[in-house]
Design an enzyme around this catalytic site. Structure first.
Site, PDB file in Angstrom:
ATOM      1  N   HIS A 150       0.829  -1.209   0.000  1.00 53.65           N
ATOM      2  CA  HIS A 150       0.000   0.000   0.000  1.00 53.65           C
ATOM      3  C   HIS A 150       0.866   1.263   0.000  1.00 53.65           C
ATOM      4  CE1 HIS A 150      -2.810  -2.952   1.999  1.00 53.65           C
ATOM      5  NE2 HIS A 150      -3.611  -2.445   1.092  1.00 53.65           N
ATOM      6  N   ASP A 169      -3.874  -7.315  -7.858  1.00 51.88           N
ATOM      7  CA  ASP A 169      -5.282  -7.592  -8.137  1.00 51.88           C
ATOM      8  C   ASP A 169      -5.533  -7.285  -9.619  1.00 51.88           C
ATOM      9  OD1 ASP A 169      -6.435  -8.273  -5.433  1.00 51.88           O
ATOM     10  OD2 ASP A 169      -5.501  -6.354  -4.974  1.00 51.88           O
TER      11      ASP A 169
END
Length: 285
Positions: free
Chosen positions: A37, A152
Protein backbone atom coordinates in the site's frame (compact mmCIF):
# COMPACT_ATOMS: atom_id res chain seq x y z
CA UNK A 1 -2.32 15.07 7.78
CA UNK A 2 -6.08 15.51 7.84
CA UNK A 3 -8.29 12.58 8.88
CA UNK A 4 -11.95 13.03 7.94
CA UNK A 5 -14.86 10.62 8.05
CA UNK A 6 -17.70 12.59 6.48
CA UNK A 7 -18.17 13.56 2.84
CA UNK A 8 -18.80 17.25 3.57
CA UNK A 9 -15.40 17.74 5.22
CA UNK A 10 -13.72 15.75 2.46
CA UNK A 11 -15.33 17.83 -0.28
CA UNK A 12 -14.54 21.09 1.49
CA UNK A 13 -10.82 20.28 1.53
CA UNK A 14 -10.85 18.97 -2.04
CA UNK A 15 -12.58 22.17 -3.14
CA UNK A 16 -9.96 24.31 -1.43
CA UNK A 17 -7.14 22.46 -3.18
CA UNK A 18 -8.94 22.79 -6.51
CA UNK A 19 -9.30 26.55 -6.03
CA UNK A 20 -5.55 26.68 -5.45
CA UNK A 21 -4.98 24.87 -8.75
CA UNK A 22 -3.57 21.74 -7.11
CA UNK A 23 -3.82 18.24 -8.57
CA UNK A 24 -4.96 15.22 -6.56
CA UNK A 25 -3.91 11.57 -6.57
CA UNK A 26 -6.02 8.96 -4.79
CA UNK A 27 -5.21 5.57 -3.26
CA UNK A 28 -8.27 3.65 -2.03
CA UNK A 29 -7.58 0.94 0.57
CA UNK A 30 -9.37 -1.30 3.05
CA UNK A 31 -6.75 -0.63 5.70
CA UNK A 32 -4.52 -3.20 7.43
CA UNK A 33 -1.76 -1.55 5.43
CA UNK A 34 1.56 -3.07 4.40
CA UNK A 35 4.49 -2.01 2.24
CA UNK A 36 2.52 -2.69 -0.92
CA UNK A 37 0.00 0.00 0.00
CA UNK A 38 2.77 2.42 0.90
CA UNK A 39 4.34 1.80 -2.51
CA UNK A 40 1.03 2.92 -4.06
CA UNK A 41 1.23 6.09 -1.96
CA UNK A 42 4.82 6.68 -3.06
CA UNK A 43 3.77 6.30 -6.70
CA UNK A 44 0.84 8.66 -6.15
CA UNK A 45 3.24 11.40 -5.02
CA UNK A 46 4.88 11.27 -8.47
CA UNK A 47 1.59 12.11 -10.19
CA UNK A 48 -0.02 14.95 -8.23
CA UNK A 49 0.43 17.77 -5.73
CA UNK A 50 -1.77 16.21 -3.04
CA UNK A 51 -2.34 12.57 -2.08
CA UNK A 52 -5.61 11.35 -0.59
CA UNK A 53 -6.19 7.82 0.69
CA UNK A 54 -9.32 6.12 1.94
CA UNK A 55 -9.62 3.39 4.54
CA UNK A 56 -12.94 1.61 4.23
CA UNK A 57 -13.69 -2.10 4.70
CA UNK A 58 -16.37 -2.31 2.04
CA UNK A 59 -19.14 -4.74 3.02
CA UNK A 60 -20.53 -4.81 -0.53
CA UNK A 61 -17.51 -6.67 -1.92
CA UNK A 62 -17.43 -9.50 0.65
CA UNK A 63 -19.25 -12.66 -0.38
CA UNK A 64 -18.93 -14.19 3.10
CA UNK A 65 -20.09 -12.42 6.28
CA UNK A 66 -17.38 -14.27 8.21
CA UNK A 67 -14.63 -12.78 6.05
CA UNK A 68 -16.04 -9.29 6.57
CA UNK A 69 -16.21 -9.76 10.33
CA UNK A 70 -12.68 -11.15 10.52
CA UNK A 71 -11.01 -8.57 8.28
CA UNK A 72 -8.40 -6.77 10.43
CA UNK A 73 -9.17 -3.18 11.39
CA UNK A 74 -5.96 -1.32 12.29
CA UNK A 75 -6.96 2.30 11.79
CA UNK A 76 -4.58 3.91 14.29
CA UNK A 77 -1.49 2.12 12.93
CA UNK A 78 -2.63 2.72 9.35
CA UNK A 79 -3.00 6.47 9.88
CA UNK A 80 0.44 6.65 11.49
CA UNK A 81 1.98 4.86 8.50
CA UNK A 82 0.17 7.10 6.03
CA UNK A 83 1.27 10.24 7.83
CA UNK A 84 4.88 9.05 7.70
CA UNK A 85 4.40 8.38 3.97
CA UNK A 86 3.37 12.00 3.41
CA UNK A 87 -0.34 11.51 2.75
CA UNK A 88 -2.26 14.80 2.89
CA UNK A 89 -5.71 13.50 3.79
CA UNK A 90 -7.28 10.18 4.83
CA UNK A 91 -10.98 9.52 4.37
CA UNK A 92 -12.29 6.99 6.91
CA UNK A 93 -16.05 6.60 6.41
CA UNK A 94 -18.28 4.04 8.11
CA UNK A 95 -20.66 1.71 6.24
CA UNK A 96 -23.52 3.89 7.51
CA UNK A 97 -21.95 6.92 5.81
CA UNK A 98 -21.25 5.11 2.54
CA UNK A 99 -24.53 3.17 2.43
CA UNK A 100 -27.05 5.19 4.47
CA UNK A 101 -30.03 3.20 3.14
CA UNK A 102 -28.25 -0.14 3.57
CA UNK A 103 -26.72 -2.37 0.92
CA UNK A 104 -29.90 -3.91 -0.45
CA UNK A 105 -31.40 -0.65 -1.71
CA UNK A 106 -28.18 1.11 -2.74
CA UNK A 107 -27.60 1.89 -6.42
CA UNK A 108 -24.81 -0.28 -7.79
CA UNK A 109 -22.33 -0.13 -10.66
CA UNK A 110 -21.53 -3.32 -12.54
CA UNK A 111 -19.00 -3.78 -15.33
CA UNK A 112 -20.40 -6.39 -17.74
CA UNK A 113 -18.20 -9.27 -18.78
CA UNK A 114 -15.27 -8.69 -16.47
CA UNK A 115 -17.43 -8.82 -13.33
CA UNK A 116 -18.53 -12.39 -14.03
CA UNK A 117 -15.29 -13.90 -15.33
CA UNK A 118 -12.65 -15.84 -13.39
CA UNK A 119 -12.50 -14.40 -9.86
CA UNK A 120 -15.96 -12.92 -10.42
CA UNK A 121 -17.41 -16.36 -11.13
CA UNK A 122 -15.89 -17.71 -7.92
CA UNK A 123 -17.06 -14.74 -5.82
CA UNK A 124 -20.50 -13.59 -7.07
CA UNK A 125 -21.14 -9.93 -6.34
CA UNK A 126 -17.55 -9.19 -5.38
CA UNK A 127 -16.68 -7.02 -8.37
CA UNK A 128 -20.06 -5.29 -8.27
CA UNK A 129 -19.08 -4.21 -4.75
CA UNK A 130 -15.66 -3.06 -5.93
CA UNK A 131 -16.92 -1.04 -8.89
CA UNK A 132 -19.70 0.54 -6.82
CA UNK A 133 -17.50 1.68 -3.95
CA UNK A 134 -14.71 2.88 -6.25
CA UNK A 135 -17.20 4.91 -8.29
CA UNK A 136 -18.57 6.49 -5.12
CA UNK A 137 -15.08 7.26 -3.82
CA UNK A 138 -14.10 8.74 -7.19
CA UNK A 139 -17.18 10.97 -7.05
CA UNK A 140 -16.26 12.14 -3.56
CA UNK A 141 -12.51 12.66 -4.06
CA UNK A 142 -12.63 13.70 -7.73
CA UNK A 143 -8.98 12.76 -8.29
CA UNK A 144 -6.88 13.43 -11.36
CA UNK A 145 -5.03 10.15 -10.85
CA UNK A 146 -5.76 6.95 -8.92
CA UNK A 147 -3.23 4.21 -8.12
CA UNK A 148 -4.05 0.51 -7.87
CA UNK A 149 -1.83 -2.53 -7.39
CA UNK A 150 -1.23 -4.94 -10.25
CA UNK A 151 -1.50 -7.84 -7.77
CA UNK A 152 -5.28 -7.59 -8.14
CA UNK A 153 -5.02 -7.93 -11.92
CA UNK A 154 -8.69 -8.44 -12.69
CA UNK A 155 -9.72 -5.61 -10.37
CA UNK A 156 -7.32 -3.24 -12.15
CA UNK A 157 -8.67 -4.31 -15.56
CA UNK A 158 -12.23 -3.80 -14.33
CA UNK A 159 -11.52 -0.31 -13.01
CA UNK A 160 -9.75 0.71 -16.23
CA UNK A 161 -12.79 -0.42 -18.26
CA UNK A 162 -15.25 1.27 -15.90
CA UNK A 163 -13.37 4.58 -16.07
CA UNK A 164 -13.17 4.39 -19.87
CA UNK A 165 -16.82 3.36 -20.33
CA UNK A 166 -18.12 6.07 -17.99
CA UNK A 167 -15.79 8.79 -19.38
CA UNK A 168 -14.37 9.53 -15.94
CA UNK A 169 -11.53 12.09 -16.27
CA UNK A 170 -9.17 10.01 -14.14
CA UNK A 171 -5.81 8.49 -15.06
CA UNK A 172 -5.54 4.95 -13.66
CA UNK A 173 -1.99 3.94 -12.72
CA UNK A 174 -1.18 0.26 -12.20
CA UNK A 175 1.66 -0.28 -9.74
CA UNK A 176 3.80 -3.47 -9.85
CA UNK A 177 3.31 -6.06 -7.12
CA UNK A 178 5.55 -5.66 -4.09
CA UNK A 179 7.07 -8.92 -2.87
CA UNK A 180 8.83 -10.20 0.21
CA UNK A 181 12.44 -11.34 -0.28
CA UNK A 182 11.26 -14.94 -0.76
CA UNK A 183 8.89 -13.92 -3.57
CA UNK A 184 5.55 -13.93 -1.74
CA UNK A 185 3.30 -11.11 -2.92
CA UNK A 186 2.55 -8.74 -0.05
CA UNK A 187 -1.08 -8.92 1.05
CA UNK A 188 -3.14 -8.05 4.09
CA UNK A 189 -4.26 -11.69 4.06
CA UNK A 190 -0.71 -12.88 4.71
CA UNK A 191 -1.40 -11.98 8.33
CA UNK A 192 -3.71 -15.01 8.55
CA UNK A 193 -0.77 -17.38 7.91
CA UNK A 194 0.82 -19.36 10.73
CA UNK A 195 4.61 -19.43 10.91
CA UNK A 196 4.67 -22.83 9.19
CA UNK A 197 2.25 -21.69 6.49
CA UNK A 198 4.25 -18.53 5.89
CA UNK A 199 7.30 -20.69 5.19
CA UNK A 200 5.31 -22.62 2.56
CA UNK A 201 3.60 -19.59 1.02
CA UNK A 202 6.30 -18.65 -1.57
CA UNK A 203 5.51 -21.90 -3.41
CA UNK A 204 2.54 -20.07 -4.97
CA UNK A 205 4.86 -17.64 -6.77
CA UNK A 206 7.35 -20.40 -7.58
CA UNK A 207 4.62 -22.47 -9.22
CA UNK A 208 3.40 -19.43 -11.14
CA UNK A 209 6.93 -18.75 -12.36
CA UNK A 210 7.28 -22.41 -13.37
CA UNK A 211 4.17 -22.05 -15.55
CA UNK A 212 5.62 -18.89 -17.11
CA UNK A 213 8.90 -20.66 -17.86
CA UNK A 214 7.08 -23.54 -19.58
CA UNK A 215 5.08 -21.12 -21.74
CA UNK A 216 8.19 -19.13 -22.62
CA UNK A 217 9.90 -22.39 -23.58
CA UNK A 218 7.12 -23.09 -26.07
CA UNK A 219 4.67 -25.27 -24.11
CA UNK A 220 1.27 -23.79 -24.96
CA UNK A 221 -0.85 -26.75 -23.82
CA UNK A 222 -2.46 -24.65 -21.12
CA UNK A 223 -4.87 -27.21 -19.57
CA UNK A 224 -1.96 -29.56 -18.92
CA UNK A 225 0.08 -26.77 -17.31
CA UNK A 226 -2.87 -25.84 -15.10
CA UNK A 227 -3.34 -29.47 -14.02
CA UNK A 228 0.36 -29.91 -13.23
CA UNK A 229 0.50 -26.64 -11.30
CA UNK A 230 -2.62 -27.50 -9.28
CA UNK A 231 -1.12 -30.87 -8.40
CA UNK A 232 2.14 -29.21 -7.39
CA UNK A 233 0.38 -26.73 -5.09
CA UNK A 234 -1.88 -29.33 -3.51
CA UNK A 235 1.13 -31.57 -2.86
CA UNK A 236 2.87 -28.63 -1.14
CA UNK A 237 -0.05 -28.17 1.27
CA UNK A 238 -2.25 -25.65 -0.55
CA UNK A 239 -5.86 -26.09 -1.64
CA UNK A 240 -5.91 -24.79 -5.19
CA UNK A 241 -8.91 -22.54 -5.77
CA UNK A 242 -8.26 -21.47 -9.35
CA UNK A 243 -5.44 -21.27 -11.86
CA UNK A 244 -6.34 -19.48 -15.08
CA UNK A 245 -4.12 -18.71 -18.05
CA UNK A 246 -5.95 -16.24 -20.28
CA UNK A 247 -5.44 -13.40 -22.73
CA UNK A 248 -3.88 -10.56 -20.73
CA UNK A 249 -5.89 -7.88 -22.54
CA UNK A 250 -9.38 -9.43 -22.47
CA UNK A 251 -9.15 -11.99 -19.62
CA UNK A 252 -10.88 -14.39 -21.98
CA UNK A 253 -9.56 -17.63 -23.44
CA UNK A 254 -6.29 -17.22 -25.29
CA UNK A 255 -6.40 -17.28 -29.09
CA UNK A 256 -3.82 -17.44 -31.86
CA UNK A 257 -3.94 -13.64 -31.87
CA UNK A 258 -3.08 -13.29 -28.17
CA UNK A 259 0.15 -11.36 -27.71
CA UNK A 260 0.34 -11.73 -23.94
CA UNK A 261 -1.08 -14.20 -21.46
CA UNK A 262 -1.71 -13.60 -17.78
CA UNK A 263 -1.35 -16.40 -15.25
CA UNK A 264 -3.86 -15.86 -12.45
CA UNK A 265 -3.29 -17.87 -9.27
CA UNK A 266 -5.59 -18.35 -6.28
CA UNK A 267 -5.07 -20.94 -3.56
CA UNK A 268 -5.89 -21.44 0.10
CA UNK A 269 -3.14 -22.00 2.63
CA UNK A 270 -4.80 -22.60 5.97
CA UNK A 271 -7.35 -19.81 6.42
CA UNK A 272 -5.68 -17.45 3.95
CA UNK A 273 -6.71 -17.22 0.32
CA UNK A 274 -3.60 -16.07 -1.54
CA UNK A 275 -3.58 -14.63 -5.06
CA UNK A 276 -0.85 -13.74 -7.52
CA UNK A 277 -0.40 -13.14 -11.23
CA UNK A 278 2.23 -12.83 -13.91
CA UNK A 279 2.06 -11.61 -17.50
CA UNK A 280 3.90 -13.62 -20.16
CA UNK A 281 4.68 -12.21 -23.61
CA UNK A 282 4.34 -14.81 -26.34
CA UNK A 283 7.15 -15.20 -28.84
CA UNK A 284 5.86 -14.90 -32.39
CA UNK A 285 7.80 -16.42 -35.28
Amino acid sequence: MLVVNNPAALREQIGQWRREGLTIAFVPTMGNLHQGHLTLVKEAHHHADKVVTSIFVNPMQFDKAEDLANYPRTLEQDCAALETAGVDMVFTPTPEIMYPQGLASHTFVEVPGLSGLLEGALRPGHFRGVSTVVTKLFNLVQPDVACFGQKDYQQLALIRKMVADMAMPIQIVGVPTVRAEDGLALSSRNGYLTTAERALAPELARTMNWIAEQIEAGDHHLPSLVAQASQRLDKAGFRTDAIDIVDAATLEAATDQSEQLVILMAAYLGKARLIDNRVVTLARS
